[in-house]
Design a protein around this motif. Structure first.
Motif, PDB file in Angstrom:
ATOM      1  N   ASP A  58       0.827  -1.216   0.000  1.00  6.37           N
ATOM      2  CA  ASP A  58       0.000   0.000   0.000  1.00  6.37           C
ATOM      3  C   ASP A  58       0.859   1.263   0.000  1.00  6.37           C
ATOM      4  O   ASP A  58       0.568   2.220  -0.720  1.00  6.37           O
ATOM      5  N   LYS A  61       2.230   1.747  -3.452  1.00  7.52           N
ATOM      6  CA  LYS A  61       1.194   2.240  -4.364  1.00  7.52           C
ATOM      7  C   LYS A  61       0.993   3.737  -4.202  1.00  7.52           C
ATOM      8  O   LYS A  61       0.757   4.455  -5.176  1.00  7.52           O
ATOM      9  N   ARG A  65       4.446   6.359  -8.199  1.00  4.41           N
ATOM     10  CA  ARG A  65       3.373   6.567  -9.177  1.00  4.41           C
ATOM     11  C   ARG A  65       3.855   6.351 -10.610  1.00  4.41           C
ATOM     12  O   ARG A  65       4.973   6.730 -10.950  1.00  4.41           O
ATOM     13  N   GLY A  93       5.907   3.720 -10.960  1.00  2.00           N
ATOM     14  CA  GLY A  93       5.273   2.588 -10.320  1.00  2.00           C
ATOM     15  C   GLY A  93       6.319   1.787  -9.568  1.00  2.00           C
ATOM     16  O   GLY A  93       7.421   2.277  -9.309  1.00  2.00           O
TER      17      GLY A  93
END
Length: 107
Positions: A58, A61, A65, A93
């Motif tokens: 999490d 994430k 980005r 990412g």
């Protein structure tokens, strides 16, 4: 226990580092280079308890980005044939590997 290996773009490395440290995770950072875009990455080695894997995912994430970037068409192929042509690809990412750990020692 798990070893998480997270590869993130250098642009996101500071935010990822700060978030992981803020949540109390011990990390090791390694400089690395991506194969496709040949740009700088940072590889994080993170030892976590099994129940903490979701928290780390999490955090990654939220802080690593994806973003669009323009590169010459034929990137990695023949530049001569694609002079002036640009295409949009995604960079950023995180790529995350989760590996089981039998034993861990801190000495």
């Amino acid at each position: 226990m798990k070893l998480m290996v997270a590869i993130v773009n250098d642009r996101d490395a500071k935010a990822v580092n700060n978030a992981l440290v803020q949540f109390g995770f011990r990390i090791t950072r390694l400089a690395s280079t991506g194969g496709f875009l040949r740009r700088g990455n940072t590889t994080f080695l993170i030892g976590v308890k099994d129940r903490e894997v979701g928290t780390v995912v999490d955090l990654l994430k939220e802080t690593a980005r994806e973003r669009p970037v323009m590169v010459p068409a034929g990137w990695g192929d023949s530049f001569e044939e694609s002079v002036g042509e640009m295409v949009e690809v995604k960079e950023g990412g995180a790529t995350i590997f989760v590996v089981p750990v039998e034993e861990m020692y801190r000495v």
